[in-house]
Design an enzyme around this catalytic site. Structure first.
Site, PDB file in Angstrom:
ATOM      1  CE  LYS A   1      -4.313  -1.655   0.438  1.00  0.00           C
ATOM      2  NZ  LYS A   1      -5.522  -1.243  -0.249  1.00  0.00           N
TER       3      LYS A   1
ATOM      4  NE  ARG B   1      -7.727  -8.266  -2.024  1.00  0.00           N
ATOM      5  CZ  ARG B   1      -7.170  -7.388  -2.851  1.00  0.00           C
ATOM      6  NH1 ARG B   1      -6.284  -6.507  -2.388  1.00  0.00           N
ATOM      7  NH2 ARG B   1      -7.475  -7.376  -4.138  1.00  0.00           N
TER       8      ARG B   1
END
Length: 272
Positions: free
Chosen positions: A219, A253
């Protein structure tokens, strides 16, 4: 937990491998948007220890453009059909569109993973008509604009309140609570500080009494915090996954399955 005709224990953290069959996803866009490449990547992730594969046909990165329904179906349905005959793992469809949800479950998907938490037209009804498990994610705003100026009174309390409301909407529509998973939505309408607060507060979501999915892999928070390019975020991604697992996250995930599985094995020997 029951995933249609499959059962997966969430007593220890499970790894969900990301399979984006898109040309524009922020990390792996264009790498796996052809059948052979997608199947090879799926096979590798299963060998590396993924027990869930999350197939997405529309990028939800900040600034992403909408993908027409027909194109999304064209991207995801053939790969779900192929995977369902090859691997005995849970298959997840990463979509917010009702028609894609329905067709993906028909094709073999076991889990509906919706960044919009079944808020788009028809999504709640379609999900209720299936027997698939459902992951409800929090997002402030829409992918095109969600990172412009996200604000919260208290990010953990606000996200929890939203997820609780969406869980109740599901229950009111006839979806049993034991089919529900929650995701605080790292990077979806959150600043760096919001993301850090969420990562430190994963354990506070357990009073919603649903498995928690955490997706922090590669991210932008790691770029902002550490100055790392998207291809240099392996270590912080794995460390963040371990921090989430230590706080009871049930599903992680990730892009980097092998490394995450290895880290979780090391974590498990300290918790015996």
């Amino acid at each position: 937990m029951k995933f249609r005709n499959k059962t997966l224990s969430l007593n220890s953290p499970q790894v969900m491998g990301i399979l984006n069959v898109t040309p524009d996803s922020f990390s792996d866009g264009g790498k796996f948007n052809h059948m052979d490449a997608a199947l090879a990547q799926a096979e590798q992730m299963v060998k590396d220890g993924a027990t869930i594969l999350d197939i997405g046909g529309e990028s939800t990165r900040p600034g992403a453009e909408d993908v027409p329904e027909a194109l999304e179906l064209q991207r995801v349905i053939p790969i779900i059909e192929a995977l369902s005959t090859r691997f005995d793992v849970v298959l997840s469809i990463d979509t917010s569109k009702a028609v894609v949800m329905r067709e993906a479950v028909v094709a073999g998907a076991d889990l509906i993973n919706d960044v919009c938490a079944l808020q788009l037209e028809g999504a709640l009804q379609v999900a209720a008509e299936t027997d698939a498990a459902i992951c409800l994610m929090h997002m402030q705003g829409q992918p095109r604009t969600m990172q412009l100026s996200p604000e919260y009174e208290n990010v953990i309390q606000d996200v929890k309140a939203f997820l609780q409301q969406r869980m109740q909407a599901c229950i009111d529509s006839g979806i049993s609570k034991d089919r529900l998973i929650i995701d605080p939505g790292f990077g979806f309408g959150k600043t760096l500080q919001h993301n850090c607060d969420l990562l430190a507060g994963i354990s506070r979501f357990h009073d919603l009494r649903a498995p928690v999915l955490v997706g922090v892999s590669r991210k932008s928070m790691f770029g902002a915090l550490l100055g790392r390019d998207v291809n240099e975020r392996l270590v912080p991604s794995v460390v963040a996954a371990v921090l989430a697992a230590q706080q009871g996250a049930a599903i992680l995930r990730v892009h980097d399955v092998k490394e995450t599985v290895d880290a979780l094995k090391l974590l498990s020997i300290t918790q015996r």
